[in-house]
Design a protein around this motif. Structure first.
Motif, short mmCIF file in Angstrom:
data_model
loop_
_atom_site.label_atom_id
_atom_site.label_comp_id
_atom_site.label_asym_id
_atom_site.label_seq_id
_atom_site.Cartn_x
_atom_site.Cartn_y
_atom_site.Cartn_z
N LEU A 1 -16.07 -26.94 -15.60
CA LEU A 1 -17.22 -26.74 -16.47
C LEU A 1 -17.50 -25.25 -16.62
N GLU A 2 -18.01 -24.85 -17.75
CA GLU A 2 -18.42 -23.47 -17.95
C GLU A 2 -19.83 -23.30 -17.39
N ALA A 3 -19.92 -22.75 -16.20
CA ALA A 3 -21.21 -22.53 -15.56
C ALA A 3 -21.82 -21.25 -16.13
N MET A 4 -22.70 -21.41 -17.10
CA MET A 4 -23.23 -20.26 -17.84
C MET A 4 -24.25 -19.46 -17.04
N GLY A 5 -25.07 -20.17 -16.24
CA GLY A 5 -26.13 -19.44 -15.58
C GLY A 5 -27.03 -20.32 -14.75
N VAL A 6 -28.23 -19.81 -14.52
CA VAL A 6 -29.19 -20.45 -13.63
C VAL A 6 -30.50 -20.66 -14.37
N HIS A 7 -31.28 -21.60 -13.86
CA HIS A 7 -32.57 -21.93 -14.46
C HIS A 7 -33.64 -22.03 -13.38
N VAL A 8 -34.84 -21.52 -13.69
CA VAL A 8 -36.00 -21.69 -12.81
C VAL A 8 -37.22 -22.02 -13.66
N HIS A 9 -38.17 -22.66 -13.02
CA HIS A 9 -39.46 -22.94 -13.66
C HIS A 9 -40.46 -23.12 -12.52
N VAL A 10 -41.56 -22.39 -12.57
CA VAL A 10 -42.49 -22.44 -11.42
C VAL A 10 -43.70 -23.32 -11.68
N GLY A 11 -43.98 -23.67 -12.93
CA GLY A 11 -45.14 -24.50 -13.21
C GLY A 11 -45.66 -24.25 -14.62
N SER A 12 -46.69 -25.01 -14.97
CA SER A 12 -47.28 -24.91 -16.31
C SER A 12 -48.71 -24.40 -16.26
N GLN A 13 -49.19 -23.94 -17.41
CA GLN A 13 -50.54 -23.39 -17.55
C GLN A 13 -50.75 -22.24 -16.56
N LEU A 14 -49.76 -21.33 -16.50
CA LEU A 14 -49.83 -20.18 -15.61
C LEU A 14 -50.80 -19.15 -16.18
N GLU A 15 -51.72 -18.69 -15.34
CA GLU A 15 -52.74 -17.74 -15.78
C GLU A 15 -52.41 -16.30 -15.43
N ASP A 16 -51.34 -16.09 -14.67
CA ASP A 16 -50.92 -14.73 -14.36
C ASP A 16 -49.42 -14.75 -14.13
N PHE A 17 -48.86 -13.58 -13.84
CA PHE A 17 -47.42 -13.42 -13.75
C PHE A 17 -46.91 -13.43 -12.31
N ASP A 18 -47.81 -13.51 -11.33
CA ASP A 18 -47.43 -13.29 -9.94
C ASP A 18 -46.34 -14.26 -9.47
N ALA A 19 -46.57 -15.57 -9.65
CA ALA A 19 -45.61 -16.55 -9.15
C ALA A 19 -44.27 -16.43 -9.86
N GLN A 20 -44.31 -16.20 -11.17
CA GLN A 20 -43.06 -16.07 -11.90
C GLN A 20 -42.30 -14.80 -11.49
N ALA A 21 -43.03 -13.71 -11.27
CA ALA A 21 -42.37 -12.48 -10.85
C ALA A 21 -41.66 -12.67 -9.51
N GLU A 22 -42.33 -13.31 -8.56
CA GLU A 22 -41.71 -13.55 -7.26
C GLU A 22 -40.49 -14.46 -7.40
N THR A 23 -40.60 -15.47 -8.25
CA THR A 23 -39.47 -16.38 -8.46
C THR A 23 -38.28 -15.65 -9.06
N ILE A 24 -38.52 -14.77 -10.01
CA ILE A 24 -37.42 -14.05 -10.66
C ILE A 24 -36.72 -13.13 -9.68
#
Length: 418
Positions: free
Chosen positions: A187-210
């Motif tokens: 298979l062509e493994a193109m990349g990776v995926h993440v998602h931390v949640g919905s209705q995020l009110e700030d960038f903190d959790a997403q920044a840490e996840t990235i």
């Protein structure tokens, strides 16, 4: 309050207009409840998000509002679709989206969904330990791997997705193993995926996840000799549903996410990835307004109940997530607000309450209430509880209106009975 409404919303005298059309006239012609979607708001948001990711890609989270006309409109703006069922895939295909314009998700993909993805050449996000083999057997060519990196987002527990123990994705060791298996299967493994949640009110959790995502990809490089070409950062950007809510601009969050990922990969000695985003709510949430007609008004000691002709069948979010909304009296918008009331739905549940407290001009039977920020996860989650047909939805722009989802009828419901 008008800040919560679509770009085209205006008050003319005492009357609300949407897309250059009087809300009362829309309700009279198309009935209520009625979901009114502002085309200008959708297009402006789509363009801002596309610009924010530069040479990356944006895929609409179809689960927020699966509708063929909407998906076609977004396709015109260069936005693809993130789909998570055979039904959503069918909606996207009916809108003319194929192949690289799609991303196929789901924590329990069935054979029909995988076969559908293979048939149109769409990449699939692997989300279970055996999905690499299932995808290969179905003829899927391109895959990403969803990794869960243990970050708790500051949002309702029902819409957190990146924490340890989530039903979505795989912890790093299992994710690394499925990358290896995908490569072994050709298979062509193109990349990776993440998602931390919905209705995020700030960038903190997403920044840490990235940051953790870049470290995970560096580990894959060291152990497997594989480097992700794509970093799909999910979506989840919040919107304001109520005057007291706070939510940063979605395009600013998208830009920050893309920039953080590119820098994070470089700091790990990795080439910059192609950035993918999957916003849903932030694309259509503020574009939508639901119009309800007031029925009974009960003034009781300590509380006034204003009942409308919809409720939890067309918007279950207050019951599911404690979501807060507000309302405007659409034909009395300039009158003094002299009574605080609770807006109840018509259903046989004491919990069927759309708005706990809202100040309105003293309500009376026949008033039209406009509830803003209902473009996402209302029609998508609508049901036929109490045998109530689901609402119609119209698209408005510059004085023109187009029905993009017909109102269900009782006959439609009976047609399914045997």
């Amino acid at each position: 309050m008008l800040d919560l409404f679509p770009d085209s919303a205006a008050i003319d005298g005492s009357r609300l207009s949407l897309g250059g059309l009087d809300a009362e006239a829309l309700a009279d012609k198309h009935g209520t409840p009625l979901v009114v979607l502002c085309e200008d708001t959708v297009r402006a948001t789509a363009r801002a998000l596309r610009e924010a990711v530069g040479d990356g890609r944006v895929f609409f989270g179809t689960k927020a509002l699966p509708n063929v006309a909407l998906l076609r409109l977004l396709r015109e703006e260069g936005i693809g679709a993130d789909v998570a069922s055979a039904g959503e895939l069918a909606f996207a295909r009916a809108a003319g989206l194929e192949g690289a314009d799609l991303v196929v998700h789901g924590n329990n993909k069935d054979a029909a969904l995988l076969a559908g993805a293979a048939a149109v050449g769409a990449p699939v996000v692997l989300d279970a330990p055996d999905e690499a083999q299932l995808a290969a057997d179905a003829g899927v060519g391109q895959v990403l791997v969803r990794v869960t990196l243990g970050v708790d987002a500051d949002t309702h527990e029902a819409i957190r997705t990146g924490h340890h123990g989530s039903k979505f994705g795989l912890p790093p060791d299992q994710a690394r193993a499925i990358v290896a298996e995908a490569l072994d299967l050709g298979l062509e493994a193109m990349g990776v995926h993440v998602h931390v949640g919905s209705q995020l009110e700030d960038f903190d959790a997403q920044a840490e996840t990235i940051v953790r995502l870049a470290s995970f990809v560096a580990g894959c490089r060291d152990e497997l000799g594989w480097v992700a070409q794509v970093a799909d950062l999910g979506g989840g950007f919040g919107i304001r549903h109520h005057p007291a809510d706070r939510a940063p601009d979605a395009a600013e969050l998208a830009h920050a996410a893309a920039r953080t990922a590119r820098l994070g990969f470089v700091e790990e000695g990795l080439p910059q990835p192609e950035i993918w985003l999957e916003p849903g709510r932030s694309v259509v949430g503020r574009a939508g307004v639901t119009l309800y007609r007031v029925g009974s008004v009960k003034r009781l000691p300590g509380r006034t109940w204003v009942a409308v002709d919809g409720g939890m069948s067309d918007n279950p979010r207050p019951q599911l997530y404690g979501a807060r909304y507000t309302a405007l009296s659409a034909a009395r918008a300039s009158e003094a607000v002299d009574e605080v009331v609770s807006v109840a739905g018509m259903h046989c549940e004491s919990g069927d309450v759309l708005i706990d407290d809202v100040a309105l001009p003293s309500p009376r039977r026949g008033d039209l209430l406009a509830v803003p920020a209902t473009g996402a996860y209302t029609m998508a989650m609508a049901s036929n509880y109490n045998g109530v047909p689901r609402p119609a939805m119209v698209l408005v722009r510059d004085g023109d209106v187009r029905v993009i989802r017909a109102r269900e009828t009782v006959e439609d419901l009976l047609r399914q009975e045997r």
